[in-house]
Scaffold this active site. Structure first.
Site, short mmCIF file in Angstrom:
data_model
loop_
_atom_site.label_atom_id
_atom_site.label_comp_id
_atom_site.label_asym_id
_atom_site.label_seq_id
_atom_site.Cartn_x
_atom_site.Cartn_y
_atom_site.Cartn_z
N PHE A 112 -33.03 -78.06 -56.24
CA PHE A 112 -33.70 -79.10 -57.04
C PHE A 112 -33.23 -79.13 -58.49
CE2 PHE A 112 -37.11 -78.41 -60.17
CZ PHE A 112 -37.08 -77.04 -60.30
N LYS A 113 -32.54 -78.08 -58.93
CA LYS A 113 -32.08 -78.08 -60.32
C LYS A 113 -31.11 -79.22 -60.60
CE LYS A 113 -33.59 -73.61 -61.54
NZ LYS A 113 -34.21 -73.21 -60.24
#
Ligand SMILES: *Cc1c(COP(=O)(O)O)cnc(C)c1O
Length: 493
Positions: A112-113
């Protein structure tokens, strides 16, 4: 709109400056002076717009010193169909009528970064242009695995930047290592350090504060910056997907406008869940924000008791991106919940520094408990959650998401629930196969992709599938003492 430091309200700077600086000189984090509101009409307008349009609506409320064109260009460059495998970078999957998953791992590094690190470099270079700086920004990253690759992808071939990542040469997984050492781009560099993650991190910190190094770089036309997770430029893009998930669920008629949703967030540094709190403050109908931790459950105890105590054992778990004992972004929550009381927050942080713990006032605790619930999953429960999600919903989750899934199963509020899924199961194939009850005998980690694919039928993300045969570009290793020299070599200064 201006930004103030959590440790000194008199420090007031623009959003562009906040993104360039990252951290305030007093050690505080930057927080918008007021949280802007989103009207019901605006929320309704999002139902039929795409992710990029939704992002523009939200980001323009916070980044008021960026022009519309500047924001559009940052957003369009970041969230391309090609990078996120389709026009919605953050799709919602339905498990049943009451339970949904927000998939945040469709970006280039499968975690998700990417949602923040694809746009943050663009916000940063735009900020520098606004200040008429002609310097090249040098991003130095120390990584324990995931952040390094996401930062490399985010800064890859972004004009006016160069990025060098240091990783512990023997401390990352095979997949993580290959993801980094095969990185493309003309402005990227990757270096293994003969030491552990702490050696990498202190090495990078040392370079940042080494006056001789800073001068030498300045002469060459370079300036240091960081892609650290406390930078406002990494937090604000995360507010968008809470709104986007809500709009998608209204669109699919799973909820009606005005219905409350609970969000369950696998948490480490408290950035992701804080973005959800900000979305709620802006006016998104959110019920509870559920803070899900792994065995490193310092936040669970804090939200239940009001005492933050990092004096405890540190566990290495199968959800490594949540193995954290100091959740930096919590400082922003305390600042907002105390009514922007910079003295109070400085006091808490001082105590944390000196004694490793602090206890918040009862009024602050009661406010926190109005918005947040906390729970945790140990290693056994995490594995069981992977199996349960597959058996009940035919849905494969990674160990970080499994922590959220487990905590979600343990409470009911009456609202429909959205679990944030923070990594592709293919990023952690060993634990996932184990959770599914399969055999993990394989000659290397890459072979596990095929085993997981055969077992579940879930497609292997193309960026991981091609990894085994990818060309290694960076096989360099150095001692921790040589890191500064490696920076000079990388930049030719
Ligand atoms: C970084 C990360 C988290 C934790 O997010 P925070 O914003 O630090 O709370 C959870 N899951 C994965 C896969 C991550 O990479």
């Amino acid at each position: 709109m201006n930004y103030v430091s959590t440790r000194n309200k008199n420090v007031k700077i623009s959003s562009a400056d906040a993104i360039i600086k990252g951290l305030s000189e007093d050690g505080g984090l930057f927080v918008p002076q007021t949280i802007p509101a989103v009207s019901e009409t605006e929320i309704s307008s999002m139902i039929n717009s795409d992710y990029k349009t939704r992002a523009k609506l939200i980001l323009s409320k916070f980044l008021t010193d960026y022009s519309e064109d500047e924001l559009e260009s940052c957003i369009n460059g970041a969230y391309t169909d090609q990078k996120f495998g389709g026009s919605n970078p953050a799709p919602v999957k339905k498990l049943d009528d009451n339970n949904f998953v927000l998939e945040l791992w469709h970006g280039p590094t499968c975690a998700f970064k990417d949602m923040a690190l694809q746009i943050m470099p663009r916000l940063l270079t735009t900020a520098l242009k606004k200040q008429n700086s002609d310097k090249t920004v040098v991003i130095l990253v120390a990584t324990s695995g995931d952040t390094g690759k996401a930062a490399l992808e985010g800064f890859c071939d972004v004009e006016g930047t160069k990025i060098l990542v240091f990783y512990p040469a023997h401390g990352v997984s095979e997949v993580q290592k290959k993801q980094m050492t095969s990185q493309s781009g003309s402005n990227t560099g990757v270096m293994g350090v003969l030491g552990n993650f702490d050696d990498c991190q202190s090495g990078v910190k040392r370079i940042f504060s080494d006056e001789k190094a800073v001068k030498r770089l300045e002469k060459g036309g370079f300036v240091f910056s960081s892609a650290n997770s406390i930078n406002w430029g990494r937090l604000v893009p995360q507010v968008v997907y809470y709104f986007s998930a809500y709009a998608d669920l209204v669109k699919s008629a799973d909820i009606k406008t005005g219905d409350k949703l609970d969000f369950i967030v696998p948490t480490g540094n408290f950035g992701d869940i804080l973005a959800g709190y900000i979305a709620k403050q802006m006016g998104l109908p959110v019920g509870k924000l559920v803070c899900a931790s792994n065995k490193n459950n310092v936040l669970t105890d804090f939200i239940k008791t009001g005492t933050y105590n990092k004096n405890r054992d540190f566990f290495t778990t199968m959800s490594p991106s949540m193995d954290i004992l100091i959740s930096s972004n919590l400082e922003r929550l305390l600042f907002i919940m105390s009514g922007y009381d910079d003295l109070k927050v400085s006091g808490y942080m001082d105590q944390l520094n000196k004694t490793g713990k602090y206890t918040v006032d009862p009024e602050i605790l009661s406010k926190i408990q109005t918005d947040f619930i906390a729970g945790y999953a140990d290693e056994q429960q995490t594995l069981a959650a992977i199996g349960d999600a597959y058996n009940r919903f035919n849905y494969v989750i990674d160990p970080h998401t499994a922590v959220g899934y487990c905590v979600s199963a343990g409470y009911q509020s009456g609202n429909k629930k959205v679990i944030l899924s923070t990594a592709s199961p293919y990023k952690f194939p060993k634990s996932v196969i184990k959770g599914l009850g399969g055999s993990i005998q394989a000659e290397n980690e890459f072979k596990l992709f095929e085993i997981l694919n055969k077992k579940t039928g879930v497609e292997i993300p193309p960026s991981l599938a091609s990894l085994e045969n990818a060309q290694v570009r960076f096989d360099g290793k150095c001692s921790k003492e040589d890191m500064t020299e490696k920076v000079y070599e990388f930049l030719n200064v």
